[in-house]
Design a protein around this motif. Structure first.
Motif, PDB file in Angstrom:
ATOM      1  N   PHE A  60      -2.246   9.735   0.672  1.00  0.00           N
ATOM      2  CA  PHE A  60      -1.233   9.591  -0.372  1.00  0.00           C
ATOM      3  C   PHE A  60      -1.712  10.319  -1.625  1.00  0.00           C
ATOM      4  O   PHE A  60      -2.848  10.122  -2.059  1.00  0.00           O
ATOM      5  CB  PHE A  60      -0.990   8.104  -0.675  1.00  0.00           C
ATOM      6  CG  PHE A  60       0.092   7.865  -1.684  1.00  0.00           C
ATOM      7  CD1 PHE A  60       1.427   7.896  -1.314  1.00  0.00           C
ATOM      8  CD2 PHE A  60      -0.222   7.610  -3.011  1.00  0.00           C
ATOM      9  CE1 PHE A  60       2.426   7.680  -2.241  1.00  0.00           C
ATOM     10  CE2 PHE A  60       0.778   7.388  -3.949  1.00  0.00           C
ATOM     11  CZ  PHE A  60       2.104   7.420  -3.558  1.00  0.00           C
ATOM     12  N   LYS A  69       0.859  -1.181   0.000  1.00  0.00           N
ATOM     13  CA  LYS A  69       0.000   0.000   0.000  1.00  0.00           C
ATOM     14  C   LYS A  69       0.896   1.232   0.000  1.00  0.00           C
ATOM     15  O   LYS A  69       1.737   1.398   0.892  1.00  0.00           O
ATOM     16  CB  LYS A  69      -0.928   0.001   1.213  1.00  0.00           C
ATOM     17  CG  LYS A  69      -1.940   1.144   1.191  1.00  0.00           C
ATOM     18  CD  LYS A  69      -2.931   1.062   2.340  1.00  0.00           C
ATOM     19  CE  LYS A  69      -4.029   0.078   2.111  1.00  0.00           C
ATOM     20  NZ  LYS A  69      -5.050   0.480   1.146  1.00  0.00           N
ATOM     21  N   LEU A  70       0.717   2.072  -1.010  1.00  0.00           N
ATOM     22  CA  LEU A  70       1.476   3.317  -1.088  1.00  0.00           C
ATOM     23  C   LEU A  70       1.023   4.243   0.034  1.00  0.00           C
ATOM     24  O   LEU A  70      -0.166   4.370   0.297  1.00  0.00           O
ATOM     25  CB  LEU A  70       1.270   3.974  -2.448  1.00  0.00           C
ATOM     26  CG  LEU A  70       2.079   3.394  -3.616  1.00  0.00           C
ATOM     27  CD1 LEU A  70       3.555   3.676  -3.465  1.00  0.00           C
ATOM     28  CD2 LEU A  70       1.840   1.940  -3.869  1.00  0.00           C
ATOM     29  N   GLY A  71       1.988   4.854   0.700  1.00  0.00           N
ATOM     30  CA  GLY A  71       1.695   5.706   1.839  1.00  0.00           C
ATOM     31  C   GLY A  71       1.711   4.947   3.151  1.00  0.00           C
ATOM     32  O   GLY A  71       1.558   5.532   4.213  1.00  0.00           O
ATOM     33  N   SER A  88      -3.597   2.750  -2.082  1.00  0.00           N
ATOM     34  CA  SER A  88      -2.922   3.787  -1.295  1.00  0.00           C
ATOM     35  C   SER A  88      -3.774   4.269  -0.135  1.00  0.00           C
ATOM     36  O   SER A  88      -4.993   4.096  -0.109  1.00  0.00           O
ATOM     37  CB  SER A  88      -2.545   4.971  -2.200  1.00  0.00           C
ATOM     38  OG  SER A  88      -3.645   5.463  -2.908  1.00  0.00           O
ATOM     39  N   SER A  90      -6.565   6.689  -6.829  1.00  0.00           N
ATOM     40  CA  SER A  90      -6.350   5.938  -5.599  1.00  0.00           C
ATOM     41  C   SER A  90      -7.441   4.898  -5.416  1.00  0.00           C
ATOM     42  O   SER A  90      -8.578   5.093  -5.846  1.00  0.00           O
ATOM     43  CB  SER A  90      -6.364   6.905  -4.412  1.00  0.00           C
ATOM     44  OG  SER A  90      -6.169   6.206  -3.204  1.00  0.00           O
ATOM     45  N   GLN A 132      -0.185   9.353  -6.803  1.00  0.00           N
ATOM     46  CA  GLN A 132      -0.614   8.341  -7.761  1.00  0.00           C
ATOM     47  C   GLN A 132      -0.023   8.576  -9.149  1.00  0.00           C
ATOM     48  O   GLN A 132       0.421   7.623  -9.794  1.00  0.00           O
ATOM     49  CB  GLN A 132      -2.153   8.270  -7.828  1.00  0.00           C
ATOM     50  CG  GLN A 132      -2.814   7.715  -6.601  1.00  0.00           C
ATOM     51  CD  GLN A 132      -2.992   8.725  -5.481  1.00  0.00           C
ATOM     52  OE1 GLN A 132      -2.675   9.912  -5.606  1.00  0.00           O
ATOM     53  NE2 GLN A 132      -3.506   8.264  -4.353  1.00  0.00           N
TER      54      GLN A 132
END
Length: 152
Positions: free
Chosen positions: A103, A51-53, A99, A133, A106
């Motif tokens: 975040f 997961k981004l962030g 994310s 997202s 993207q």
């Protein structure tokens, strides 16, 4: 230079097109357009999850997006009966980034796919795009990208 030669120059060999994970087809050809279903971030080592962030870097996310782009080209090759010379251009990519709510990078993540398409296809790889997202993605993968390609 052919697409296959450019890919080889980039050190990329297209894998076999991934099989669908549910009740859908991997691509649909409508006229001169090939609509490729969303390809999840996966490479030779398996699914690229995260997961981004929340512990995954933008650079790792961009690498996951590049993996999606490679799968998109593999699906396109299958749709073209192995003949990538039929490709006229990439029309559009739609990228989904797993994310956190805060975040906001993207676009930088999906650049991993966009940059790869241009490197592999030259001007034919330039495309319209969305980068959005998602609270979660199938199997916990980091990125999913769908594409529309135009054929000659």
């Amino acid at each position: 230079m052919s697409i296959e030669a450019r890919l080889a120059e980039l050190g990329v060999t297209l894998p076999d097109a991934p099989a669908p994970a549910a009740n859908y087809v991997p691509y649909v050809i409508a006229g001169k357009l090939v609509h490729v279903s969303g390809q999840i971030s996966a490479d030779a080592n398996g699914q690229i999850k995260g997961k981004l962030g929340a512990g995954m870097s933008v650079e790792d996310g961009a690498a996951a997006a590049k993996a999606c782009a490679i799968s998109l080209l593999a699906q396109l090759k299958k749709a073209c009966d192995g003949d990538l010379t039929r490709l006229k251009r990439v029309v559009k990519l739609v990228g989904f980034v797993n994310s956190t709510p805060d975040f906001t990078d993207q676009p930088k993540v999906i650049n991993g796919a966009s940059d790869f398409m241009v490197a592999a296809l030259g001007d034919a790889g330039r495309h319209a795009r969305s980068a959005v997202s998602a609270a979660s993605l199938p199997f916990g993968v980091a990125v999913e990208i769908e594409a529309i390609f135009e054929l000659n």
